[in-house]
Every structure is written in structure tokens, then in C-alpha cells.
Design a protein around this motif. Structure first.
Motif, PDB file in Angstrom:
ATOM      1  N   THR A  16     -17.857  68.638 -20.182  1.00 14.24           N
ATOM      2  CA  THR A  16     -17.659  69.962 -19.949  1.00 14.24           C
ATOM      3  C   THR A  16     -16.097  70.228 -19.757  1.00 14.24           C
ATOM      4  OG1 THR A  16     -19.876  70.329 -19.499  1.00 14.24           O
ATOM      5  CG2 THR A  16     -18.296  71.941 -18.734  1.00 14.24           C
ATOM      6  N   ALA A  17     -15.777  69.384 -18.785  1.00 14.94           N
ATOM      7  CA  ALA A  17     -14.237  69.677 -18.151  1.00 14.94           C
ATOM      8  C   ALA A  17     -13.311  69.544 -19.298  1.00 14.94           C
ATOM      9  CB  ALA A  17     -13.907  68.465 -17.042  1.00 14.94           C
ATOM     10  N   GLU A  18     -13.441  68.662 -20.004  1.00 17.82           N
ATOM     11  CA  GLU A  18     -12.464  68.513 -21.226  1.00 17.82           C
ATOM     12  C   GLU A  18     -12.746  69.569 -22.171  1.00 17.82           C
ATOM     13  OE1 GLU A  18     -12.639  63.672 -21.473  1.00 17.82           O
ATOM     14  OE2 GLU A  18     -12.741  64.890 -23.221  1.00 17.82           O
ATOM     15  N   ALA A  19     -13.796  70.127 -22.349  1.00 14.92           N
ATOM     16  CA  ALA A  19     -13.985  71.135 -23.266  1.00 14.92           C
ATOM     17  C   ALA A  19     -13.271  72.485 -22.923  1.00 14.92           C
ATOM     18  CB  ALA A  19     -15.493  71.400 -23.661  1.00 14.92           C
ATOM     19  N   HIS A  37     -10.860  73.254 -30.710  1.00 17.41           N
ATOM     20  CA  HIS A  37     -11.816  73.656 -31.831  1.00 17.41           C
ATOM     21  C   HIS A  37     -12.895  72.671 -31.860  1.00 17.41           C
ATOM     22  CE1 HIS A  37      -9.769  70.301 -33.130  1.00 17.41           C
ATOM     23  NE2 HIS A  37      -8.503  70.876 -33.251  1.00 17.41           N
ATOM     24  N   GLY A  38     -13.174  71.948 -30.610  1.00 14.05           N
ATOM     25  CA  GLY A  38     -14.217  71.138 -30.627  1.00 14.05           C
ATOM     26  C   GLY A  38     -14.025  69.680 -30.886  1.00 14.05           C
ATOM     27  N   ASP A  39     -12.842  69.170 -31.451  1.00 18.87           N
ATOM     28  CA  ASP A  39     -12.407  67.847 -31.619  1.00 18.87           C
ATOM     29  C   ASP A  39     -11.162  67.424 -30.729  1.00 18.87           C
ATOM     30  OD1 ASP A  39     -11.641  65.415 -32.577  1.00 18.87           O
ATOM     31  OD2 ASP A  39     -11.804  66.098 -34.678  1.00 18.87           O
ATOM     32  N   LEU A  40     -11.647  66.906 -29.720  1.00 22.41           N
ATOM     33  CA  LEU A  40     -10.605  66.685 -28.586  1.00 22.41           C
ATOM     34  C   LEU A  40      -9.703  65.635 -28.928  1.00 22.41           C
ATOM     35  CD1 LEU A  40     -12.279  67.460 -25.377  1.00 22.41           C
ATOM     36  CD2 LEU A  40     -10.730  68.785 -26.565  1.00 22.41           C
ATOM     37  N   ARG A  41     -10.329  64.458 -29.676  1.00 23.66           N
ATOM     38  CA  ARG A  41      -9.515  63.503 -30.069  1.00 23.66           C
ATOM     39  C   ARG A  41      -8.320  63.721 -31.041  1.00 23.66           C
ATOM     40  NH1 ARG A  41      -8.788  59.350 -33.825  1.00 23.66           N
ATOM     41  NH2 ARG A  41      -8.606  57.026 -32.973  1.00 23.66           N
ATOM     42  N   ARG A  42      -8.571  64.770 -32.065  1.00 20.62           N
ATOM     43  CA  ARG A  42      -7.790  65.288 -32.872  1.00 20.62           C
ATOM     44  C   ARG A  42      -6.792  66.275 -32.106  1.00 20.62           C
ATOM     45  NH1 ARG A  42      -4.926  63.894 -36.578  1.00 20.62           N
ATOM     46  NH2 ARG A  42      -6.879  62.702 -37.106  1.00 20.62           N
ATOM     47  N   ALA A  43      -7.047  66.857 -31.415  1.00 15.74           N
ATOM     48  CA  ALA A  43      -6.359  67.934 -30.560  1.00 15.74           C
ATOM     49  C   ALA A  43      -4.949  67.074 -29.913  1.00 15.74           C
ATOM     50  CB  ALA A  43      -6.953  68.535 -29.426  1.00 15.74           C
ATOM     51  N   ILE A  44      -5.556  65.970 -29.238  1.00 14.46           N
ATOM     52  CA  ILE A  44      -4.808  64.973 -28.604  1.00 14.46           C
ATOM     53  C   ILE A  44      -3.741  64.316 -29.676  1.00 14.46           C
ATOM     54  CG2 ILE A  44      -4.309  63.096 -27.037  1.00 14.46           C
ATOM     55  CD1 ILE A  44      -7.370  63.662 -25.948  1.00 14.46           C
ATOM     56  N   LEU A  45      -4.258  63.909 -30.720  1.00 13.99           N
ATOM     57  CA  LEU A  45      -3.418  63.494 -31.736  1.00 13.99           C
ATOM     58  C   LEU A  45      -2.189  64.429 -32.090  1.00 13.99           C
ATOM     59  CD1 LEU A  45      -5.665  61.264 -33.844  1.00 13.99           C
ATOM     60  CD2 LEU A  45      -3.827  60.355 -32.514  1.00 13.99           C
ATOM     61  N   LEU A  62       0.749  60.436 -21.429  1.00 16.78           N
ATOM     62  CA  LEU A  62      -0.651  60.911 -21.345  1.00 16.78           C
ATOM     63  C   LEU A  62      -0.685  62.193 -20.735  1.00 16.78           C
ATOM     64  CD1 LEU A  62      -2.767  57.608 -21.405  1.00 16.78           C
ATOM     65  CD2 LEU A  62      -1.818  58.879 -23.404  1.00 16.78           C
ATOM     66  N   ARG A  63      -0.097  62.359 -19.487  1.00 12.17           N
ATOM     67  CA  ARG A  63      -0.401  63.300 -18.613  1.00 12.17           C
ATOM     68  C   ARG A  63       0.351  64.795 -19.469  1.00 12.17           C
ATOM     69  NH1 ARG A  63      -1.217  64.758 -13.447  1.00 12.17           N
ATOM     70  NH2 ARG A  63      -1.927  62.585 -13.188  1.00 12.17           N
ATOM     71  N   ASP A  64       1.441  64.421 -20.055  1.00 12.62           N
ATOM     72  CA  ASP A  64       2.263  65.496 -20.836  1.00 12.62           C
ATOM     73  C   ASP A  64       1.268  66.094 -21.980  1.00 12.62           C
ATOM     74  OD1 ASP A  64       4.246  67.348 -21.451  1.00 12.62           O
ATOM     75  OD2 ASP A  64       4.769  66.112 -23.084  1.00 12.62           O
ATOM     76  N   LEU A  65       0.893  65.109 -22.524  1.00 11.57           N
ATOM     77  CA  LEU A  65      -0.276  65.335 -23.895  1.00 11.57           C
ATOM     78  C   LEU A  65      -1.348  66.229 -23.460  1.00 11.57           C
ATOM     79  CD1 LEU A  65      -0.503  62.141 -25.798  1.00 11.57           C
ATOM     80  CD2 LEU A  65       0.961  64.391 -26.346  1.00 11.57           C
ATOM     81  N   ALA A  66      -1.971  65.886 -22.166  1.00 12.29           N
ATOM     82  CA  ALA A  66      -2.996  66.709 -21.529  1.00 12.29           C
ATOM     83  C   ALA A  66      -2.637  68.159 -21.417  1.00 12.29           C
ATOM     84  CB  ALA A  66      -3.788  66.022 -20.401  1.00 12.29           C
ATOM     85  N   ARG A  67      -1.459  68.181 -20.884  1.00 10.99           N
ATOM     86  CA  ARG A  67      -0.926  69.636 -20.703  1.00 10.99           C
ATOM     87  C   ARG A  67      -0.770  70.410 -22.181  1.00 10.99           C
ATOM     88  NH1 ARG A  67       3.554  71.757 -21.317  1.00 10.99           N
ATOM     89  NH2 ARG A  67       4.600  69.901 -21.451  1.00 10.99           N
ATOM     90  N   ARG A  68      -0.217  69.656 -22.919  1.00 13.39           N
ATOM     91  CA  ARG A  68       0.071  70.243 -24.216  1.00 13.39           C
ATOM     92  C   ARG A  68      -1.454  70.683 -24.903  1.00 13.39           C
ATOM     93  NH1 ARG A  68       4.972  69.084 -27.109  1.00 13.39           N
ATOM     94  NH2 ARG A  68       6.697  68.226 -25.896  1.00 13.39           N
ATOM     95  N   ALA A  69      -2.154  69.786 -24.885  1.00 10.15           N
ATOM     96  CA  ALA A  69      -3.474  69.862 -25.321  1.00 10.15           C
ATOM     97  C   ALA A  69      -4.398  71.022 -24.853  1.00 10.15           C
ATOM     98  CB  ALA A  69      -4.173  68.734 -25.919  1.00 10.15           C
ATOM     99  N   GLY A  70      -4.158  71.335 -23.684  1.00 14.02           N
ATOM    100  CA  GLY A  70      -4.791  71.948 -22.707  1.00 14.02           C
ATOM    101  C   GLY A  70      -6.329  71.376 -22.529  1.00 14.02           C
ATOM    102  N   VAL A  71      -6.228  69.881 -22.105  1.00 15.77           N
ATOM    103  CA  VAL A  71      -7.445  69.309 -21.855  1.00 15.77           C
ATOM    104  C   VAL A  71      -7.187  68.609 -20.339  1.00 15.77           C
ATOM    105  CG1 VAL A  71      -8.016  68.991 -24.244  1.00 15.77           C
ATOM    106  CG2 VAL A  71      -6.586  67.355 -22.853  1.00 15.77           C
TER     107      VAL A  71
END
Length: 230
Positions: A16-19, A37-45, A62-71
Motif C-alpha cells: 500500500t505504501a508504494e501504491a 497506473h498500478g505497475d510500479l516496476r514499469r514506473a521505475i523503469l 535509486l532514491r532519486d528514481l523513487a522521487r521521480r516515480a512518486g513511490v
């Protein structure tokens, strides 16, 4: 950047936290990021490809990617374990895309054009595939996709008659790859902005191959490599 390809790897279902795209903050009423959109792996890629296109693979975190993807900060590690795993997944997808691009090549020249076009259309993938950044060399998806792309390049070389490419097909393959890869790399680094200008890079590459390749006597079809003179 609209990089797309088949998604593979660890489970695409996250907590849930990731979603929610945060570490427990479910009360955020601001605009949702387009990656939700429900596919967090694709969001990160996708976020990684955007970052690489802007700043290159070396700046990826990885930390910057989390910020960019909003996860959540844990999401990238959950799906890819570490930075090397993420870059390996990107490289594997890149080789899959390259193999698909080469699948229907008419001949060696066309394969070279398709190689250059792939680099132009997918520069972030191309950078990671041939970057000095460490990848997991024994990753099955990476080795499978890389082998398939290599086989399609070799098939295009072997389709050239021996009298045109010489007795050493492996060396002929190195020559063809060097020409296509070198041209693509110079294009992406803007070193050919002056010479190429507004011309179609595909046509410029074809012209380059005509300087090094010639058709068999009496034919106007696909060129065969010109054998080097002693």
C-alpha cells in the motif's frame, strides 16, 4: 521519453505504501504523477529511462528514481535489489528491442541502418547497453537478449557472399558493427551535427556504406563489403 518494451522480472504487485507513492502519506491531495497506473516496476523503469536520457547512466540513483516515480524509497530496491539490478533490467530490455529491430532486415546494409535508428529512437537504452557501468553478466534475461541481437547481426553478415566479405566472417562482423555503432555513437554525442545537419541520418549512413561497400558486377541490389587490398 516514450521508451516502451516488454516488462519482465520480479512481481509487479507492491504494498500500500508504494501504491500511494509515499511512505505512509495517504492524505496527499496534490496532482497524481503520471506513473501511477498500478505497475510500479514499469514506473521505475520509465523514471530511470527519463533520468538517463537527461543526465546519463552515471547519475542514476535509486532514491532519486523513487522521487521521480512518486513511490516509496523502498520501491526500487524491492523490484531491482540495487542500482546494478536496475541497469541490468534496462540493458536486457534494450537488447530485446534491438533484436526485434533487426529481425526483418533485408541485408547487411539495412541491418546497419536499423541499428543506427534503434540508437536514435532509444538513446537511454543504448547508453546503458554499452556503458562501462556494471551489469550482472550472468543475468539470464540479459544474456538471452544480447545473444539474440548478436545472432541477428551475424546472420546479416553471413548473408553476404564470401567473395564480398572475405573468409573471416567474424572480422567482417566486427567491421560492420564498428561502422554502425561508431556512427550511432557520434550522432548521439552531437559530434556529427555539422556534417549531417538536417539530412536524414538513415540516408547519410547508407551513403557511408556505399563508400565502403559495392554491389556485385551487373547488380544494383544490396551491397557487398569491398575486400581490403593488400
Amino acid at each position: 521519453m516514450a521508451e516502451t518494451s516488454k516488462s519482465t522480472g520480479p512481481s509487479r504487485t507492491a504494498g500500500t505504501a508504494e501504491a500511494t507513492g509515499a511512505s505512509g502519506n495517504t492524505g496527499n491531495t496534490g496532482p497524481q504523477r503520471p506513473y501511477h497506473h498500478g505497475d510500479l516496476r514499469r514506473a521505475i523503469l520509465r523514471a530511470a529511462l527519463d533520468a538517463i536520457a537527461a543526465d546519463g547512466p552515471s547519475s542514476l540513483s535509486l532514491r532519486d528514481l523513487a522521487r521521480r516515480a512518486g513511490v516509496s524509497h523502498a520501491a526500487p530496491a524491492h523490484h531491482f535489489k540495487d542500482r546494478t539490478g536496475l541497469l541490468t533490467a534496462i540493458a536486457a530490455e534494450g537488447y530485446e528491442l534491438l533484436a526485434a529491430a533487426l529481425a526483418d532486415a533485408d541485408d547487411l546494409r539495412d541491418a546497419g541502418v536499423r541499428y543506427v535508428r534503434f540508437a536514435r529512437e532509444h538513446p537511454a537504452y543504448f547508453q546503458v547497453m554499452f556503458s562501462p557501468e556494471p551489469l550482472r553478466a550472468n543475468d539470464l534475461e540479459l544474456t538471452t537478449a544480447r545473444t539474440l541481437a548478436g545472432e541477428r547481426l551475424r546472420s546479416a553478415v553471413l548473408a553476404v557472399p564470401q567473395e564480398g566479405r572475405g573468409p573471416d566472417s567474424r572480422l567482417a562482423g566486427v567491421a560492420a558493427w564498428s561502422l554502425a555503432h561508431g556512427f550511432a555513437t557520434l550522432l548521439l554525442s552531437h559530434n556529427l551535427d555539422g556534417p549531417v545537419g538536417e539530412q536524414d541520418p538513415d540516408e547519410v549512413f547508407r551513403a557511408l556504406t556505399r563508400m565502403l561497400f559495392q554491389s556485385r558486377p551487373g547488380e544494383d541490389g544490396p551491397a557487398s563489403p569491398q575486400r581490403p587490398r593488400p
